[in-house]
Design a protein around this motif. Structure first.
Motif, PDB file in Angstrom:
ATOM      1  N   TYR A 172     -52.510  49.558  25.362  1.00 20.40           N
ATOM      2  CA  TYR A 172     -52.423  50.700  26.284  1.00 20.40           C
ATOM      3  C   TYR A 172     -51.860  51.929  25.581  1.00 20.40           C
ATOM      4  CZ  TYR A 172     -53.257  47.613  30.263  1.00 20.40           C
ATOM      5  OH  TYR A 172     -53.811  46.737  31.148  1.00 20.40           O
ATOM      6  N   ALA A 173     -50.816  51.697  24.775  1.00 17.66           N
ATOM      7  CA  ALA A 173     -50.132  52.824  24.139  1.00 17.66           C
ATOM      8  C   ALA A 173     -51.033  53.559  23.156  1.00 17.66           C
ATOM      9  CB  ALA A 173     -48.869  52.334  23.422  1.00 17.66           C
ATOM     10  N   LEU A 174     -52.097  52.882  22.698  1.00 14.35           N
ATOM     11  CA  LEU A 174     -53.021  53.551  21.777  1.00 14.35           C
ATOM     12  C   LEU A 174     -54.145  54.254  22.516  1.00 14.35           C
ATOM     13  CD1 LEU A 174     -53.128  50.807  19.044  1.00 14.35           C
ATOM     14  CD2 LEU A 174     -52.302  53.132  18.743  1.00 14.35           C
ATOM     15  N   GLY A 175     -54.071  54.237  23.841  1.00 17.03           N
ATOM     16  CA  GLY A 175     -55.068  54.967  24.617  1.00 17.03           C
ATOM     17  C   GLY A 175     -56.203  54.101  25.132  1.00 17.03           C
ATOM     18  N   ALA A 176     -56.022  52.777  25.096  1.00 16.22           N
ATOM     19  CA  ALA A 176     -57.075  51.895  25.608  1.00 16.22           C
ATOM     20  C   ALA A 176     -57.036  51.876  27.128  1.00 16.22           C
ATOM     21  CB  ALA A 176     -56.887  50.483  25.071  1.00 16.22           C
ATOM     22  N   THR A 177     -58.207  51.758  27.737  1.00 13.86           N
ATOM     23  CA  THR A 177     -58.258  51.590  29.183  1.00 13.86           C
ATOM     24  C   THR A 177     -57.928  50.136  29.507  1.00 13.86           C
ATOM     25  OG1 THR A 177     -60.573  50.983  29.116  1.00 13.86           O
ATOM     26  CG2 THR A 177     -60.090  53.309  29.429  1.00 13.86           C
ATOM     27  N   LYS A 178     -57.766  49.896  30.802  1.00 11.07           N
ATOM     28  CA  LYS A 178     -57.447  48.541  31.232  1.00 11.07           C
ATOM     29  C   LYS A 178     -58.565  47.579  30.816  1.00 11.07           C
ATOM     30  CE  LYS A 178     -54.891  46.656  34.945  1.00 11.07           C
ATOM     31  NZ  LYS A 178     -54.102  47.000  36.102  1.00 11.07           N
ATOM     32  N   TRP A 179     -59.796  48.006  31.039  1.00  6.60           N
ATOM     33  CA  TRP A 179     -60.922  47.144  30.714  1.00  6.60           C
ATOM     34  C   TRP A 179     -60.986  46.862  29.213  1.00  6.60           C
ATOM     35  CZ3 TRP A 179     -63.681  43.399  31.899  1.00  6.60           C
ATOM     36  CH2 TRP A 179     -64.853  43.111  31.222  1.00  6.60           C
ATOM     37  N   GLN A 180     -60.773  47.900  28.386  1.00  7.66           N
ATOM     38  CA  GLN A 180     -60.773  47.694  26.931  1.00  7.66           C
ATOM     39  C   GLN A 180     -59.685  46.709  26.527  1.00  7.66           C
ATOM     40  OE1 GLN A 180     -60.447  51.849  25.778  1.00  7.66           O
ATOM     41  NE2 GLN A 180     -62.469  51.778  24.824  1.00  7.66           N
ATOM     42  N   THR A 181     -58.514  46.859  27.156  1.00  6.19           N
ATOM     43  CA  THR A 181     -57.409  45.969  26.823  1.00  6.19           C
ATOM     44  C   THR A 181     -57.737  44.527  27.202  1.00  6.19           C
ATOM     45  OG1 THR A 181     -55.858  47.774  27.143  1.00  6.19           O
ATOM     46  CG2 THR A 181     -54.952  45.557  27.215  1.00  6.19           C
ATOM     47  N   ILE A 182     -58.341  44.353  28.360  1.00  5.27           N
ATOM     48  CA  ILE A 182     -58.710  43.002  28.789  1.00  5.27           C
ATOM     49  C   ILE A 182     -59.777  42.419  27.867  1.00  5.27           C
ATOM     50  CG2 ILE A 182     -59.904  41.718  30.609  1.00  5.27           C
ATOM     51  CD1 ILE A 182     -58.482  43.643  32.598  1.00  5.27           C
ATOM     52  N   TRP A 183     -60.785  43.219  27.575  1.00  7.85           N
ATOM     53  CA  TRP A 183     -61.933  42.737  26.819  1.00  7.85           C
ATOM     54  C   TRP A 183     -61.598  42.507  25.349  1.00  7.85           C
ATOM     55  CZ3 TRP A 183     -66.053  40.317  28.037  1.00  7.85           C
ATOM     56  CH2 TRP A 183     -67.153  40.278  27.173  1.00  7.85           C
TER      57      TRP A 183
END
Lengths: 284, 265
Positions: A172-183
């Motif tokens: 998250y802290a690098l600017g990932a969205t929730k979906w990117q973080t999950i995937w």
């Protein structure tokens, strides 16, 4: 002195009782496997795998029911995997913690313990009758998917929860969205646990007979299903059918069928154990 | 959108504050974690947030890049301006904000991937595919944190093979790779040995000509060594803020002095 002597005696007695309890289970299991091996091992040969069902026990084989089982397992997997994983992701990552999610959680955990025949009756009404699928493979797979869905959801949730929060924070802290973080982080991190849960769930589906009998699986199928809309039988039902025959030859066949079924579930469990241990090693 | 991406960073016309916090109060449910905070952070400076556990300093630092958004029941009142923009405004794109305001955590938390992939992650999630660009940025970031010489032959190896101090520098490199203007550090050295700690402090000192740092620390000497400004928090209140020199030698409030001298906390 006498008091401590007595306590030590109780201690000893219990440890002996514990050993006995443990071995009763193992002994019975070994006995069962021994009997089955004695009865069935000699019957297993190549023809047993490639033969159609028959009135004559020595000619009968498990070809159609093996293929039916394979169909059912693959279809169940296709139906339950995306749903189960999505539901688990929703519950873990998106749903607000509160009364509603608590109720959902308790219900899903309870569903995992509902007797399988109940799922069969549910499937009969919804899939066979209302959706008009009758007794085809799809109706059976839908029913078994319902049966294994809670198991997959619970296992996936546990696997997702085991992914360290610090990894998600970093993403998250690098600017990932929730979906990117999950995937990109959560699902790869949880994949070992998810795999284990899915395999165990499917190995349960492989052994089910009751719900499939209710939704119209056949006991005698002289052909191999070619599409999900075809009629079918599965190994446990074939075994059940043979056991209920009076001729001795058929109970030998049943023993051989049980051996094959045991081998399949054992193999699936071994794969699950392998994934679990690899996953644990990785996360350490 | 694409225009700003291609032309890179926005031009700073005047040297206004990098962060400006106005009347900020935060709540976890009914519990008020921060009470009416006012604080400004100048660009290219290091600001240390100190105070005993539970004083709200970690809450504050996580407000600055909205990392508390995922906590149920967390609520913010007041304004937090980053480069003049209210980051809690409804129109703000949180992902874009976090690219500008990077964060380094208490425990080194590399991804279970290769060293290269760790640093490239922030670029790849932006959809950047150009290999040469990514490679260039990875090398530059690793050089910035003085890790390049140690890992240049092992870029494909798993980041977990690095020591704790190296992992933390990798995490800093990962943060710098997306070119933030502000870097938040939440007790970045509390899990590290003294030598690794010294290396991180040295880094912050060198990098502050290019970045604005906000650091939460429990280590008084560290705050004194590396920060320009120090803010002391206690029970959700900002007790005192000022030049580090002044806070440590001549604090205006008795409680600050007691805390710094180690008499409570």
């Amino acid at each position: 002195m006498t008091n401590s002597g007595r306590n030590r005696l109780i201690d000893r007695a219990f440890s002996v009782w514990g050993v006995v309890s443990t071995f009763i289970g193992i002994a019975l299991l070994l006995m069962f496997i021994g009997i089955i091996l004695y009865d069935g091992l000699g019957r297993i040969n190549w023809a047993f795998f490639t033969s159609l069902p028959s009135r004559f026990p020595e000619k009968a084989g498990i070809y159609t029911s093996m293929v039916g089982t394979l169909w059912i397992v693959v279809l169940t997997l296709i139906l339950s995997l995306p749903l189960g994983i999505s539901a688990a992701i929703y519950l873990e990552e998106y749903a607000k913690k509160g009364r509603f999610s608590n109720i959902l959680e308790i219900n899903i955990s309870n569903l995992a313990g509902v007797p399988s025949i109940i799922y069969g009756l549910l499937g009969l009404q919804i899939f066979s009758r209302t959706m008009g699928l009758g007794g085809n493979l799809l109706a059976g797979a839908f029913t078994l998917a319902l049966l294994v869905l809670p198991i997959i959801i619970v296992a996936t949730r546990e696997a997702i929860r085991a992914v360290p929060g610090s990894i998600k924070d970093a993403s998250y802290a690098l600017g990932a969205t929730k979906w990117q973080t999950i995937w990109l982080q959560v699902l790869p991190g949880a994949s070992g646990g998810i795999m284990t849960g899915v395999i165990l769930a499917l190995s349960r589906a492989v052994g089910e007979a009751a719900p499939l009998i209710v939704v119209g699986a056949l006991a005698y199928v002289p052909f191999v299903p070619a599409s999900p809309m075809d009629q079918y039988s599965v190994l446990p039902i074939q075994i059940f059918n043979w056991i209920s025959r009076p001729q001795a030859g058929f109970s030998t066949n049943a023993a051989a069928g049980i051996l094959i079924l045991l081998a399949i579930t054992l193999a699936m469990n071994l794969v699950a154990v392998y994934y679990r241990s690899r996953y644990q090693r990785k996360s350490n | 959108m694409t225009e700003t991406k291609q032309h890179g960073e926005t031009v700073q016309t005047e040297s206004r504050s990098a962060i400006e916090i106005r009347n900020l109060s935060t709540y976890y449910g009914d519990f008020r974690a921060l009470d009416d905070i006012n604080l400004t952070v100048d660009p290219m400076t290091v600001t240390a947030l100190i105070g005993p556990s539970g004083c709200g300093k970690s809450t504050l630092i996580r407000v600055l890049n909205r990392m508390n958004d995922y906590i149920d029941g967390f609520r913010v009142e007041g304004q937090v301006l980053v480069d003049g923009q209210d980051i809690y405004d409804k129109k703000v794109n949180v992902e874009q904000l976090r690219k500008r305001v990077g964060m380094v955590f208490q425990k080194p938390n590399p991804f279970p991937k290769s060293i290269f992939e760790n640093v490239a992650y922030g670029l790849k999630i932006q959809g950047i595919k150009e290999k040469s660009f990514i490679e260039e940025r990875v090398v530059k970031s690793l050089q910035q944190v003085v890790l390049w010489d140690e890992v240049k032959d092992n870029l494909k190896k798993n980041a977990f093979g690095l020591s704790g101090g190296q992992q933390q520098r990798l995490c800093i490199a990962r943060t710098l790779a997306v070119e933030p203007s502000i870097v938040l550090m939440d007790e970045p050295t509390s899990a590290l040995d003294p030598i690794s700690t010294a290396k991180i402090e040295e880094l912050v000192f060198e990098l502050k000509s290019q970045y604005t740092f906000v650091i939460v620390t429990h280590n008084m000497q560290q705050a004194a060594r590396i920060s320009d400004k120090t803010a002391f928090f206690y029970m959700g209140n900002l007790i005192e803020v000022g030049d580090t020199q002044q806070i440590f030698t001549n604090p205006g409030v008795k409680r600050t002095e007691y805390y710094i001298r180690g008499q409570f906390g």
